[in-house]
Design a protein around this motif. Sequence first.
Motif, PDB file in Angstrom:
ATOM      1  N   GLY A 114       0.821  -1.216   0.000  1.00  0.00           N
ATOM      2  CA  GLY A 114       0.000   0.000   0.000  1.00  0.00           C
ATOM      3  C   GLY A 114       0.849   1.256   0.000  1.00  0.00           C
ATOM      4  O   GLY A 114       0.578   2.207  -0.740  1.00  0.00           O
ATOM      5  N   VAL A 115       1.898   1.270   0.817  1.00  0.00           N
ATOM      6  CA  VAL A 115       2.818   2.410   0.841  1.00  0.00           C
ATOM      7  C   VAL A 115       3.500   2.557  -0.515  1.00  0.00           C
ATOM      8  O   VAL A 115       3.624   3.667  -1.047  1.00  0.00           O
ATOM      9  N   PHE A 116       3.934   1.444  -1.091  1.00  0.00           N
ATOM     10  CA  PHE A 116       4.574   1.457  -2.409  1.00  0.00           C
ATOM     11  C   PHE A 116       3.634   2.060  -3.451  1.00  0.00           C
ATOM     12  O   PHE A 116       4.028   2.897  -4.265  1.00  0.00           O
ATOM     13  N   TRP A 117       2.377   1.652  -3.415  1.00  0.00           N
ATOM     14  CA  TRP A 117       1.377   2.118  -4.385  1.00  0.00           C
ATOM     15  C   TRP A 117       1.179   3.636  -4.262  1.00  0.00           C
ATOM     16  O   TRP A 117       1.149   4.353  -5.252  1.00  0.00           O
ATOM     17  N   VAL A 118       1.064   4.108  -3.026  1.00  0.00           N
ATOM     18  CA  VAL A 118       0.893   5.548  -2.798  1.00  0.00           C
ATOM     19  C   VAL A 118       2.114   6.311  -3.297  1.00  0.00           C
ATOM     20  O   VAL A 118       1.994   7.353  -3.960  1.00  0.00           O
ATOM     21  N   LEU A 119       3.307   5.807  -2.998  1.00  0.00           N
ATOM     22  CA  LEU A 119       4.531   6.461  -3.464  1.00  0.00           C
ATOM     23  C   LEU A 119       4.614   6.447  -4.992  1.00  0.00           C
ATOM     24  O   LEU A 119       5.037   7.440  -5.601  1.00  0.00           O
ATOM     25  N   ALA A 120       4.206   5.351  -5.609  1.00  0.00           N
ATOM     26  CA  ALA A 120       4.240   5.255  -7.075  1.00  0.00           C
ATOM     27  C   ALA A 120       3.298   6.276  -7.701  1.00  0.00           C
ATOM     28  O   ALA A 120       3.644   6.914  -8.714  1.00  0.00           O
ATOM     29  N   ILE A 121       2.127   6.474  -7.107  1.00  0.00           N
ATOM     30  CA  ILE A 121       1.195   7.490  -7.609  1.00  0.00           C
ATOM     31  C   ILE A 121       1.829   8.875  -7.482  1.00  0.00           C
ATOM     32  O   ILE A 121       1.764   9.690  -8.404  1.00  0.00           O
ATOM     33  N   GLY A 122       2.456   9.138  -6.343  1.00  0.00           N
ATOM     34  CA  GLY A 122       3.118  10.426  -6.145  1.00  0.00           C
ATOM     35  C   GLY A 122       4.217  10.668  -7.164  1.00  0.00           C
ATOM     36  O   GLY A 122       4.339  11.770  -7.704  1.00  0.00           O
ATOM     37  N   VAL A 123       4.993   9.651  -7.443  1.00  0.00           N
ATOM     38  CA  VAL A 123       6.063   9.787  -8.438  1.00  0.00           C
ATOM     39  C   VAL A 123       5.470  10.086  -9.806  1.00  0.00           C
ATOM     40  O   VAL A 123       5.940  10.985 -10.512  1.00  0.00           O
ATOM     41  N   ARG A 124       4.420   9.342 -10.188  1.00  0.00           N
ATOM     42  CA  ARG A 124       3.803   9.564 -11.507  1.00  0.00           C
ATOM     43  C   ARG A 124       3.158  10.937 -11.615  1.00  0.00           C
ATOM     44  O   ARG A 124       3.215  11.570 -12.661  1.00  0.00           O
ATOM     45  N   ARG A 125       2.542  11.410 -10.560  1.00  0.00           N
ATOM     46  CA  ARG A 125       1.800  12.675 -10.630  1.00  0.00           C
ATOM     47  C   ARG A 125       2.649  13.906 -10.362  1.00  0.00           C
ATOM     48  O   ARG A 125       2.305  14.998 -10.821  1.00  0.00           O
ATOM     49  N   ILE A 126       3.717  13.766  -9.588  1.00  0.00           N
ATOM     50  CA  ILE A 126       4.501  14.941  -9.195  1.00  0.00           C
ATOM     51  C   ILE A 126       5.904  14.911  -9.806  1.00  0.00           C
ATOM     52  O   ILE A 126       6.302  15.855 -10.482  1.00  0.00           O
ATOM     53  N   VAL A 127       6.628  13.847  -9.576  1.00  0.00           N
ATOM     54  CA  VAL A 127       8.034  13.805  -9.978  1.00  0.00           C
ATOM     55  C   VAL A 127       8.193  13.733 -11.493  1.00  0.00           C
ATOM     56  O   VAL A 127       8.973  14.486 -12.079  1.00  0.00           O
ATOM     57  N   VAL A 128       7.462  12.834 -12.136  1.00  0.00           N
ATOM     58  CA  VAL A 128       7.603  12.673 -13.593  1.00  0.00           C
ATOM     59  C   VAL A 128       7.259  13.969 -14.340  1.00  0.00           C
ATOM     60  O   VAL A 128       8.025  14.386 -15.218  1.00  0.00           O
ATOM     61  N   PRO A 129       6.153  14.656 -14.011  1.00  0.00           N
ATOM     62  CA  PRO A 129       5.901  15.932 -14.696  1.00  0.00           C
ATOM     63  C   PRO A 129       6.996  16.979 -14.452  1.00  0.00           C
ATOM     64  O   PRO A 129       7.318  17.756 -15.359  1.00  0.00           O
ATOM     65  N   LEU A 130       7.562  17.013 -13.258  1.00  0.00           N
ATOM     66  CA  LEU A 130       8.649  17.958 -12.988  1.00  0.00           C
ATOM     67  C   LEU A 130       9.873  17.657 -13.852  1.00  0.00           C
ATOM     68  O   LEU A 130      10.502  18.564 -14.398  1.00  0.00           O
ATOM     69  N   ILE A 131      10.188  16.412 -13.986  1.00  0.00           N
ATOM     70  CA  ILE A 131      11.328  16.024 -14.825  1.00  0.00           C
ATOM     71  C   ILE A 131      11.044  16.363 -16.281  1.00  0.00           C
ATOM     72  O   ILE A 131      11.906  16.895 -16.978  1.00  0.00           O
ATOM     73  N   ALA A 132       9.820  16.067 -16.732  1.00  0.00           N
ATOM     74  CA  ALA A 132       9.459  16.378 -18.124  1.00  0.00           C
ATOM     75  C   ALA A 132       9.532  17.885 -18.367  1.00  0.00           C
ATOM     76  O   ALA A 132       9.995  18.326 -19.420  1.00  0.00           O
ATOM     77  N   ARG A 133       9.075  18.680 -17.411  1.00  0.00           N
ATOM     78  CA  ARG A 133       9.121  20.132 -17.547  1.00  0.00           C
ATOM     79  C   ARG A 133      10.564  20.619 -17.632  1.00  0.00           C
ATOM     80  O   ARG A 133      10.915  21.448 -18.473  1.00  0.00           O
ATOM     81  N   ASP A 134      11.415  20.071 -16.760  1.00  0.00           N
ATOM     82  CA  ASP A 134      12.826  20.467 -16.791  1.00  0.00           C
ATOM     83  C   ASP A 134      13.499  20.032 -18.091  1.00  0.00           C
ATOM     84  O   ASP A 134      14.327  20.768 -18.631  1.00  0.00           O
TER      85      ASP A 134
END
Length: 194
Positions: A161-181
């Motif tokens: 469950g923790v992994f799933w929540v972290l994976a959602i956070g990475v997809r929604r927050i981290v990946v867009p930030l990297i794409a923007r940069d």
Amino acid sequence: MQDVNISLFQWLGAGHSPDAQFLWLATLLAEGTSWLCLALLAVAAWRQPAQRGYLMATLAAAGAASLAAHALAQALNLPRPFVAGLSPNYIAHGARGSLPSAHASVMFTLALVLCLRPALRTLGLAVFAIALVTGWARIYVGAHFPFDIAAGLALAIVITGVFWVLAIGVRRIVVPLIARDDARSAKPTGTPAA
């Protein structure tokens, strides 16, 4: 509850008069299936290069499950069946706390995290089946009570469950930030000097 746990152990475990063939099989499974799971992950990484990053994240989740299981077992310090005199110690194992089972925690975490990924779901189901068989084997050889295995599954559900929540956070927050940069760094910054 402990009476139920002991009754289940007496039904599933080898006790003091094991069946020789079951004991041989249970010993093989109790000690060898971790390596089988690792081999399956290696084959998956080799055959599905696109999944290698996810497989590495899966191993990290399994590592977290192992650390949590050992910490909980040390804190609770519940005796193993062979320590309680319900069975000999049929495999080489220390007498440290037994709940939750670290083997069950790690293997079920691997299975559940793999099942979250459609491309790895079949592998996840295979690892889940191996985890169930390993749980039985570790009960049979006197290393664990049935509730230890169930607690390992419960811990795996929490870690997943923790992994799933972290994976959602990475997809929604981290990946867009990297794409923007990446998009910013790809734009020309000015006119070239003449």
